[in-house]
Design an enzyme around this catalytic site. Structure first.
Site, mmCIF file in Angstrom:
data_model
loop_
_atom_site.group_PDB
_atom_site.id
_atom_site.type_symbol
_atom_site.label_atom_id
_atom_site.label_comp_id
_atom_site.label_asym_id
_atom_site.label_seq_id
_atom_site.Cartn_x
_atom_site.Cartn_y
_atom_site.Cartn_z
ATOM 1 N N GLU A 578 0.688 -1.059 -0.006
ATOM 2 C CA GLU A 578 -0.087 0.011 0.018
ATOM 3 C C GLU A 578 0.659 1.319 -0.105
ATOM 4 O OE1 GLU A 578 -3.474 2.395 2.608
ATOM 5 O OE2 GLU A 578 -2.664 0.414 3.190
ATOM 6 N N ASN A 637 -4.430 5.252 -2.236
ATOM 7 C CA ASN A 637 -5.589 5.652 -1.839
ATOM 8 C C ASN A 637 -5.953 6.791 -2.812
ATOM 9 O OD1 ASN A 637 -5.894 4.307 0.804
ATOM 10 N ND2 ASN A 637 -3.724 5.082 1.120
ATOM 11 N N GLU A 669 -7.789 2.203 -3.705
ATOM 12 C CA GLU A 669 -8.610 2.001 -2.328
ATOM 13 C C GLU A 669 -9.318 3.232 -2.258
ATOM 14 O OE1 GLU A 669 -6.027 1.275 0.835
ATOM 15 O OE2 GLU A 669 -5.352 -0.712 0.247
ATOM 16 N N ASP A 699 -11.558 0.743 1.660
ATOM 17 C CA ASP A 699 -10.818 0.881 2.563
ATOM 18 C C ASP A 699 -11.363 1.149 3.979
ATOM 19 O OD1 ASP A 699 -8.497 1.132 3.940
ATOM 20 O OD2 ASP A 699 -7.783 3.241 3.559
ATOM 21 N N GLU A 756 -6.768 -5.097 8.268
ATOM 22 C CA GLU A 756 -5.951 -3.963 8.558
ATOM 23 C C GLU A 756 -5.449 -4.125 10.203
ATOM 24 O OE1 GLU A 756 -6.523 -0.354 5.809
ATOM 25 O OE2 GLU A 756 -8.359 -0.687 7.027
#
Length: 812
Positions: A578, A637, A669, A699, A756
């Site tokens: 990520e 993101n 995301e 997310d 996560e």
């Protein structure tokens, strides 16, 4: 303005209207042109009347009947023309413009009837007309209706009774002067009966009243400039009638048997001028145009009634000194004038008192409007800031704590969009009432704008306690139009510290605002107390510094991208990374991501930030794949507010092409800090991106905007379980049930799940039992530069393999 000028185009300069001719050159001022046209019409009418009067006068001695017929016919025609013109053009006008014309039409009907009776006696009657007669009744109808018509020209700020009183004071004073000097002796000598005496003075007296009011209206600007040309013609017409009436009264008082045609010119010109005035159209007044009025004209208007009154007083004083007695007319008229002056002064005192009261009320209303919200009645931003500054000053001197809450309604736009702004306003009013109910009488509740509220609390109250009461109060639904509306709020809280003597009101507002925004990022509907992690967010220059960094300015600190691995928890293999933005400002130091991302969203820089991170991540991933990591994917993101935007699609397409990265190596995301504006457009955009191989992940699923509804509406490939569903809590059974359900639903929909916040082996075992095999967290590594990444099966991760065995490894 006359009808012939209505189509002239004009523009205003410095309060004056200017016309332009067809060649584009500047012509005359509209006001000057209008007055010139008025002067031309007046001269034409008076000239025609003079020609008729002189002609009849020349014929009067030798051809008496012919002269009388010409003279009376002209007067009849003029009176009839005035009546018809006033009635006809009154039909086309509106408001006051219609009423004064119709009043004059009625007056001239009576005047014309009187003229018919008079002419009949002159031409066909063998005897002299008696006095008073029905002709006098017809003639005297005009002053009554003319007075009412003139009062139609007054403004609301100048009420008709005041204007009439001023006119009567002037008329009464002038009448006494005229009576004492010459008129009294003349009238007494030529009026043998009471009726004749009344008729003899009725004409000049009524004429004096009308002329005085016209003078007050014209000379002292008691009317708007758009009405002046028409009133001028009307006034001149009434003055012309008054002049001939004066000659008539004088001749009657002298016992004359007839009146020469030359003296009747006013009876012809007067009605004709009124007919012209009725036909004139007022020009459109420019919005906001106010008749100018100098101090001299104001003073003149105030003193005008007293000038003839002073002269009358001098006359009476002189008579008293010389021993001359006042007759009954002088006595009664003098007492009447004094009474009117007293009434006028009482009215002036009352007007002044009412004016002062209106000024006081206006000042109070302006002050209230300046410091209160017009919708809710709460204090507005200005008043709140003043009270906060005062509280901070007391904090400096006496070290008294200041508590502050910032309340921002979550997703309030949905209320306005679904129910309408009227319903939204009702909800805001209801929220304001509940906020006030949660505070004490010494606290200040304010609406700062839109759906933002602030609460200044007494130092003895804990802001978090009040915030909890607010959240509890807002959970109760609002009844709006037969429907229940539920709103939630994100609340920021801050309390002053005695160790900050230089704290300002603005700094305190920025802190509580930062705390509120931190609460929104944490999932909304919560109260967040300001803490050190949010220090950067309340810096006033943070958006400026961030914008400079995004532009690549060398002294702003570069924007860097670190990567955190996403692994198969069964064997520790890194299957994706990520991309996480990092920024160190030379001024602010290392700024936490949640701080500068929040600042980017609030200052409109989020798209530029997303695009830079996307570009760097695609470049680094392409390099890693080129080094042999062909199965690696990168998660980037993207703000949810951009999903569905064509510009985002094009940016992604061009970035993939520029760096030669296959589309199936990129995962977008969707962050939970903002709302997807259009789900249908977002779904279509996602489908087009999927044609490139790009995948979509939600997310922080389980908080914020990312809900089960998005699983249904969007073609989602991956769900990332929020750490609140993966860590140990006081309600572990409830949390575990929710987490297991999300995993089960996602698998049923063919959606991969990434957990996560994985930090312990116990979490790994629990997640594996749920069926979640992909994880991300400190257990597998913190975010790091691309050069420090360990791709593959690091030996340090082998002990993380679950004791449950090695089930089928899901694909990303």
């Amino acid at each position: 303005m006359p009808a012939t000028a209505r189509n002239s185009s004009g523009v205003r300069f410095g309060g004056s209207a200017v016309r332009y001719d067809g060649r584009g050159g500047m012509a005359t001022h509209t006001g000057d042109w209008s007055m010139t046209a008025t002067r031309t019409r007046v001269l034409a009418v008076v000239g025609a009347a003079a020609v008729i009067g002189i002609t009849a006068h020349v014929l009067y001695q030798r051809y008496h009947v012919a002269a009388v017929v010409i003279d009376d016919s002209a007067q009849l025609a003029a009176g009839l023309a005035a009546a018809v013109s006033c009635w006809w053009y009154g039909r086309k006008a509106q408001g006051r413009e219609r009423y004064w014309r119709w009043l004059l039409a009625a007056g001239f009907v009576g005047w014309t009837i009187g003229m018919v009776i008079w002419s009949w006696y002159q031409v066909f009657g063998g005897d002299l007309m008696p006095s008073p007669s029905w002709a006098d009744a017809g003639y005297l109808t005009l002053p009554v209706f003319a007075l009412a018509a003139l009062l139609m020209f007054t403004k609301r700020s100048h009420p008709p009774p005041v204007l009439v009183l001023d006119g009567l004071v002037v008329v009464g004073s002038l009448f006494m002067l005229a009576w004492a000097t010459a008129l009294g002796a003349v009238v007494k000598g030529g009026a043998p009966s009471t009726g004749e005496f009344v008729v003899a003075i009725a004409y000049p007296l009524s004429d004096l009243v009308l002329v005085a009011i016209v003078a007050l209206l014209l000379v002292f600007r008691r009317i708007g400039p758009n009405e002046r040309p028409g009133l001028l013609e009307l006034g001149l017409g009434l003055i012309a009638l008054s002049v001939s009436d004066s000659f008539f009264a004088y001749l009657v008082s002298r016992g004359a048997e007839d009146m020469p045609p030359l003296l009747n010119i006013g009876f012809i010109a007067g009605p004709a001028l009124v007919a012209v005035a009725a036909a004139a159209r007022s020009r459109n007044q420019v919005p906001g145009e106010v008749p100018s009025r100098s101090r001299a004209s104001e003073l003149g208007y105030l003193l005008l009634p007293y000038a003839p009154l002073a002269a009358t007083g001098i006359l009476i004083f002189t008579k008293m000194i010389t021993g001359t007695r006042l007759d009954w007319v002088e006595t009664y008229v003098g007492l009447l004038v004094i009474g009117m002056v007293v009434v006028r002064q009482l009215i002036t005192l009352l007007e002044n008192r009412l004016l002062l009261e209106r000024v006081r009320q206006g000042q109070a209303q302006l002050e209230y409007q300046a410091y209160h919200d017009p919708l809710t009645g709460l204090a507005n931003r200005a008043r709140f800031h003043d009270r906060l500054a005062a509280a901070v000053e007391v904090h400096r001197r006496e070290h008294r704590q200041v508590g502050l809450l910032f309340v921002d309604l979550d997703d309030f736009k949905l209320v306005n969009d679904s129910l309408g702004h009227a319903a939204g306003d009702s909800v805001l009013c209801g929220v304001s009432e509940r906020l006030q109910a949660c505070t004490s009488g010494v606290d200040t509740v304010a609406r700062l704008g839109g759906d933002e509220f602030a609460m200044l609390l007494d130092g003895t109250v804990e802001p978090q306690e009040v915030g909890e009461r607010v959240l509890s109060a807002l959970r109760q639904p609002f009844q709006i139009g037969g429907r229940q509306v539920i709103v939630s709020a994100s609340i920021g809280a801050v309390i002053t510290d005695t160790s900050e003597p230089d704290l300002t009101a603005d700094a305190l507002l920025r802190r509580v605002d930062a705390a509120m925004y931190g609460g929104k990022q944490a999932g909304k509907g919560v109260i967040t107390v300001y803490r050190k992690e949010l220090v950067g967010l309340d810096h006033p220059d943070l958006p400026t510094f961030l914008a400079a960094a995004l532009r690549g300015e060398p002294d702003a600190g570069p924007l860097r991208v670190h990567y955190q691995p996403i692994v198969h928890m069964s064997n520790g293999e890194t299957v994706a990374v990520e991309a996480l933005a990092r920024w160190r400002s030379p001024v602010l130091g290392s700024v936490p991501p949640q701080v500068f991302v929040a600042a980017a969203e609030r200052s409109g820089l989020i798209a530029e930030l997303d695009d830079q991170v996307l570009d760097i991540a695609c470049r680094d991933t392409a390099a890693l794949i080129g080094n042999g990591d062909s199965q690696l994917r990168v998660h980037v993101n993207i703000s949810a507010s951009r999903l569905g935007c064509p510009y985002l699609e094009e940016t992604i397409r061009q970035t993939l092409i520029r760096h030669g990265l296959p589309g199936d190596r990129l995962v977008l995301e969707i962050t939970e800090t903002s709302q997807i504006p259009d789900l249908n457009a977002a779904a279509e955009s996602t489908r087009r991106l999927r044609q490139l191989g790009v995948k979509l992940a939600l997310d922080d699923f389980g908080t914020g905007y990312n809900t089960l509804a998005h699983l249904h509406a969007l073609p989602v490939d991956i769900v990332k379980l929020d750490h609140s569903l993966t860590t140990h809590t006081d309600e572990q059974e409830r949390t575990e049930a929710l987490g297991r359900s999300v995993v089960s639903i996602s698998h049923a929909l063919g959606i991969s799940v990434i957990a996560e916040g994985v930090e312990t082996q116990a979490q790994v075992g629990r997640l594996m039992r749920w069926g979640c095999h992909l994880g991300q967290g400190y257990l597998y590594g913190r975010s790091m530069p691309v050069g420090a990444l360990e791709i593959g099966y690091p030996a340090a991760r082998e002990h993380h393999v679950s004791e449950a065995g090695s089930p089928r490894i899901p694909s990303l």
